[in-house]
Design a protein around this motif. Structure first.
Motif, PDB file in Angstrom:
ATOM      1  N   VAL A 149       0.747  -1.180  -0.105  1.00  0.00           N
ATOM      2  CA  VAL A 149       0.127  -0.169  -0.027  1.00  0.00           C
ATOM      3  C   VAL A 149       0.841   1.118  -0.030  1.00  0.00           C
ATOM      4  CG1 VAL A 149      -1.963   1.302   1.245  1.00  0.00           C
ATOM      5  CG2 VAL A 149      -1.690  -1.311   1.128  1.00  0.00           C
ATOM      6  N   VAL A 150       0.864   2.078  -0.829  1.00  0.00           N
ATOM      7  CA  VAL A 150       1.341   3.234  -1.082  1.00  0.00           C
ATOM      8  C   VAL A 150       0.593   4.600  -0.608  1.00  0.00           C
ATOM      9  CG1 VAL A 150       2.625   4.866  -2.683  1.00  0.00           C
ATOM     10  CG2 VAL A 150       2.694   2.308  -2.952  1.00  0.00           C
ATOM     11  N   PHE A 151       1.034   5.219   0.402  1.00  0.00           N
ATOM     12  CA  PHE A 151       0.329   6.323   0.918  1.00  0.00           C
ATOM     13  C   PHE A 151       0.506   7.661   0.172  1.00  0.00           C
ATOM     14  CE2 PHE A 151       0.029   9.985   3.787  1.00  0.00           C
ATOM     15  CZ  PHE A 151      -1.268   9.879   4.249  1.00  0.00           C
ATOM     16  N   ILE A 152      -0.400   8.114  -0.412  1.00  0.00           N
ATOM     17  CA  ILE A 152      -0.443   9.424  -1.211  1.00  0.00           C
ATOM     18  C   ILE A 152      -0.612  10.503  -0.290  1.00  0.00           C
ATOM     19  CG2 ILE A 152      -0.908  10.588  -3.372  1.00  0.00           C
ATOM     20  CD1 ILE A 152       0.540   7.970  -3.821  1.00  0.00           C
ATOM     21  N   SER A 153      -1.914  10.554   0.116  1.00  0.00           N
ATOM     22  CA  SER A 153      -2.292  11.596   1.022  1.00  0.00           C
ATOM     23  C   SER A 153      -3.492  10.906   1.855  1.00  0.00           C
ATOM     24  CB  SER A 153      -2.916  12.659   0.164  1.00  0.00           C
ATOM     25  OG  SER A 153      -4.034  12.497  -0.445  1.00  0.00           O
ATOM     26  N   SER A 154      -3.991  11.862   2.683  1.00  0.00           N
ATOM     27  CA  SER A 154      -5.023  11.194   3.416  1.00  0.00           C
ATOM     28  C   SER A 154      -6.360  11.035   2.641  1.00  0.00           C
ATOM     29  CB  SER A 154      -5.346  12.266   4.562  1.00  0.00           C
ATOM     30  OG  SER A 154      -5.752  13.569   3.903  1.00  0.00           O
ATOM     31  N   THR A 155      -6.332  11.298   1.300  1.00  0.00           N
ATOM     32  CA  THR A 155      -7.745  11.334   0.439  1.00  0.00           C
ATOM     33  C   THR A 155      -7.102  10.074  -0.618  1.00  0.00           C
ATOM     34  OG1 THR A 155      -6.762  12.908  -1.013  1.00  0.00           O
ATOM     35  CG2 THR A 155      -8.310  13.364   0.810  1.00  0.00           C
ATOM     36  N   GLU A 156      -6.035   9.655  -0.631  1.00  0.00           N
ATOM     37  CA  GLU A 156      -5.524   8.778  -1.941  1.00  0.00           C
ATOM     38  C   GLU A 156      -4.493   7.979  -1.367  1.00  0.00           C
ATOM     39  OE1 GLU A 156      -3.533   8.896  -6.187  1.00  0.00           O
ATOM     40  OE2 GLU A 156      -4.492  10.864  -5.457  1.00  0.00           O
ATOM     41  N   ILE A 157      -4.726   6.452  -1.613  1.00  0.00           N
ATOM     42  CA  ILE A 157      -3.710   5.639  -1.744  1.00  0.00           C
ATOM     43  C   ILE A 157      -3.791   4.537  -2.757  1.00  0.00           C
ATOM     44  CG2 ILE A 157      -3.664   5.375   0.925  1.00  0.00           C
ATOM     45  CD1 ILE A 157      -5.471   3.156   0.879  1.00  0.00           C
ATOM     46  N   LYS A 158      -2.658   3.946  -3.066  1.00  0.00           N
ATOM     47  CA  LYS A 158      -2.617   2.929  -4.230  1.00  0.00           C
ATOM     48  C   LYS A 158      -2.200   1.708  -3.678  1.00  0.00           C
ATOM     49  CE  LYS A 158      -1.254   6.374  -7.450  1.00  0.00           C
ATOM     50  NZ  LYS A 158      -2.154   6.360  -8.405  1.00  0.00           N
ATOM     51  N   CYS A 159      -2.430   0.457  -4.336  1.00  0.00           N
ATOM     52  CA  CYS A 159      -2.025  -0.719  -4.064  1.00  0.00           C
ATOM     53  C   CYS A 159      -1.962  -1.528  -5.385  1.00  0.00           C
ATOM     54  CB  CYS A 159      -2.754  -1.380  -2.859  1.00  0.00           C
ATOM     55  SG  CYS A 159      -4.480  -1.652  -3.133  1.00  0.00           S
ATOM     56  N   THR A 160      -1.418  -2.822  -5.023  1.00  0.00           N
ATOM     57  CA  THR A 160      -1.222  -3.854  -6.321  1.00  0.00           C
ATOM     58  C   THR A 160      -2.062  -4.943  -5.881  1.00  0.00           C
ATOM     59  OG1 THR A 160       0.698  -2.851  -7.126  1.00  0.00           O
ATOM     60  CG2 THR A 160       0.344  -4.938  -7.966  1.00  0.00           C
ATOM     61  N   THR A 161      -2.980  -5.474  -6.586  1.00  0.00           N
ATOM     62  CA  THR A 161      -3.550  -6.667  -6.442  1.00  0.00           C
ATOM     63  C   THR A 161      -2.817  -8.060  -6.393  1.00  0.00           C
ATOM     64  OG1 THR A 161      -4.501  -7.077  -8.795  1.00  0.00           O
ATOM     65  CG2 THR A 161      -5.933  -5.731  -7.201  1.00  0.00           C
ATOM     66  N   SER A 162      -3.462  -9.022  -5.575  1.00  0.00           N
ATOM     67  CA  SER A 162      -2.845 -10.239  -5.735  1.00  0.00           C
ATOM     68  C   SER A 162      -3.949 -11.109  -6.648  1.00  0.00           C
ATOM     69  CB  SER A 162      -2.486 -10.762  -4.435  1.00  0.00           C
ATOM     70  OG  SER A 162      -3.939 -10.806  -3.692  1.00  0.00           O
TER      71      SER A 162
END
Length: 612
Positions: free
Chosen positions: A72-85
């Motif tokens: 999980v990559v924290f971008i901001s309190s309103t956006e995060i990213k992650c990569t599915t398994s």
């Protein structure tokens, strides 16, 4: 600044979620999810998704459909990213859990399976595109991208079970091409050489550019890229009998005269055509019986109405009557004592011996074929010493005549000069020189036998007999009277009702020898080297005053004939050994076409045409 140390254990850690510690001065935030992008990806995982919302903190965890989405990559309190398994096919919730907080599920993500392809139909099509292709398989998404040979296949439509997909090709280079299917976010499924783009056919040459309206002409078309092709001549099919990639052989149909386009169409819809004068011309063939040179002349009608150069066939005697089978390329010529069968070449109408001659009238003057092609009738007229008869013949599928019976004339020992059958084939009529009578007969539809109906008065010495195309009216040319007799046919009984008046020959003509009808016109040949044209009233069959014409050359016109198109009139001039052609204009006006036709003509007595 003073700090307070709180004992987690004293607060019942392990008995309450950390989020419930907010009231004890510990700030625990629960995330809120408002959006997920993209909303679909591979079953194998490895799809990076962006989650938007609020309250995200570093250290948050994400699951998609219960499977970890990491890192999980924290971008901001309103956006995060992650990569599915990896995950099984289907749709699952997107859940974000901040450290110590309750899970938050407010989005979904679909794991899409890879498409599979089991068949492609058709497997080939035009290089220009436009072929609707049906792909069967599994997991065929309505959002799938389809390419064939690297070019898009457009207008994608998928059934509810996603097992059948259709699209339309946009073209490609000639030859085999890979077909590729790619669901959104999924790898490409490729069918190597799954489709073949085929080039359009071409026409290099045609073995013959014309033939008879009777059809049956075998033509050869040379070219390239023929593939399960069909052939059209105008709107009619030319029946294909042999085909390769470079040559087609087909048999022409029965067709009206004129020039039509020739079109070769492959199974994929691509075609090649020869149009206008480069197409194919159907010609009406004419057979002329001669009593002078013991020959039958065969010719064709040009588009001007003139007769083309003829060929001739030897007969065993002086021709007395001519007829052509309505559906077969067979001409019948009656000469004294015999009827000869002649085969007509479907390419040029040339005559050759065919089948077996049969005994015919000793003095033939008329020969007619029943509209069904099943029966033939010939006149036998020996004058004062022998009773005139109508000889009846059956016609086999081969065209061979077989004599069946004689029907004696009711008028006795007089010369039977003309026979006619109405278009329905129900009734026959006969006139006799030396009398002033016309006889009516009904025709048995099963065997063609004649049954006498009645006798009716005509002018003196009737020579010619004609029935209009509607089958309503009969007209008689009288050699001994300067008028034409007219009758109305009772459609039920075949009985005749004489018109209230006779029709005087115009232009000073004193006798008539032959008669023919065409649409609303009636024409006669007259013994004074004249011809007459009348206009017929379609409501009651009455004729107008008529127009007289001096014969355009020639002498002693013995009969007239109108071609099947109704455009041309032909006058047989016995003494000058020629056939004179006229164009038929408005109001039945006649215009000579060139000079008289004389090739192989000697004392002509009868003329017949191929039908269509």
């Amino acid at each position: 600044m003073a700090f307070s140390l709180i004992s987690i254990s004293s607060l019942g850690c392990g008995k309450k979620p950390l989020a419930d510690l907010n009231g004890y001065g510990v700030n625990i935030t629960t995330a809120t999810v408002t959006g997920v992008s993209p909303t679909a990806g591979l079953m194998a995982g490895n799809t990076e998704i962006t989650i938007t919302g609020s309250g995200f903190v570093e250290g948050a965890e994400v699951t998609v459909g219960g499977s970890s989405c990491a890192p999980v990559v924290f971008i901001s309190s309103t956006e995060i990213k992650c990569t599915t398994s990896s995950h099984g096919a289907g749709t699952g919730e997107v859940v974000v859990t901040n450290p110590g907080a309750s899970p938050s599920a407010a989005g979904s993500f679909t794991f899409r399976p890879d498409a599979t392809v089991s068949s492609v139909s058709p497997s080939s099509g035009a290089v220009t595109g436009g072929t609707v292709v049906t792909i069967t398989g599994t997991a065929l998404s309505p959002d799938a991208v389809i390419t064939i040979g690297g070019q898009p296949c457009t207008g994608v439509s998928v059934n509810a079970s996603q097992t059948e997909l259709t699209c339309t090709t946009t073209g490609g280079g000639s030859g085999s091409a890979d077909l590729a299917v790619q669901n959104p976010g999924a790898p490409v499924t490729t069918v190597s050489d799954g489709f073949t783009f085929k080039p359009a056919p071409t026409i290099a040459s045609i073995s013959a550019s014309s033939g008879g309206t009777i059809g049956g002409h075998s033509i050869v078309i040379d070219g390239t890229n023929f593939d399960s092709a069909s052939v059209l001549l105008g709107a009619s099919s030319c029946s294909v009998t042999a085909q390769s990639a470079t040559q087609i052989t087909c048999t022409t149909p029965v067709h009206a005269p004129g020039t039509v386009d020739l079109k070769v169409t492959n199974s994929d819809g691509q075609f090649a055509a020869r149009t206008g004068v480069d197409g194919y011309t159907f010609k009406t063939f004419a057979i002329i019986g001669n009593s002078g040179n013991l020959k039958a002349a065969a010719s064709s009608i040009l588009d001007t109405g003139a007769l083309a150069t003829s060929t001739a066939a030897d007969l065993g005697g002086a021709a007395g009557a001519v007829a052509i089978h309505p559906t077969q390329a067979i001409a019948y010529i009656a000469y004294p004592g015999s009827i000869v069968h002649l085969s007509m070449n479907p390419s040029n109408g040339a005559l050759s011996s065919a089948l077996t001659n049969v005994a015919g009238p000793l003095s033939p003057s008329s020969l007619v074929i029943h509209p069904s092609g099943s029966f033939a009738y010939a006149s036998h007229s020996n004058g004062a010493s022998v009773t005139s008869v109508i000889k009846r013949y059956s016609i086999a599928a081969s065209g061979q005549l077989t004599f069946e019976s004689n029907t004696n004339a009711q008028t006795g020992n007089l010369s039977l000069t003309s026979l006619a059958i109405d278009p329905s084939g129900k009734f026959a009529y006969a006139v006799y020189n030396g009398s002033s009578k016309i006889e009516a007969y009904s025709i048995n539809s099963g065997n063609g036998a004649l049954s006498f109906i009645a006798t009716y008065n005509t002018g003196s010495n009737p020579r010619g007999l004609a029935i209009d195309a509607s089958g309503k009216y009969v007209y008689v040319a009288n050699f001994g009277s300067a008028f034409v007799s007219g009758f109305t046919i009772d459609a039920t009984t075949g009985a005749l009702n004489a018109h209230g008046a006779t029709y005087d020959l115009p232009g000073g003509a004193t006798s008539s020898t032959g008669i023919a009808t065409s649409g609303s016109y009636v024409f006669t040949s007259n013994g004074t080297d004249k011809i007459s044209a009348f206009v017929m009233n379609a409501d009651d069959g009455t004729l107008d005053a008529g127009t007289g014409y001096n014969l355009a050359g020639g002498s002693n016109p013995v009969s007239v004939a109108v071609d099947p198109s109704g455009q041309y009139l032909y006058v047989l001039s016995m003494d000058s050994n020629e056939v004179i052609a006229y164009g038929i204009g408005g109001g039945g006006a006649l215009t000579p076409i060139g000079g008289g036709y004389t090739a192989d003509i000697s004392a002509p007595v009868g003329m017949a045409f191929t039908s269509y």
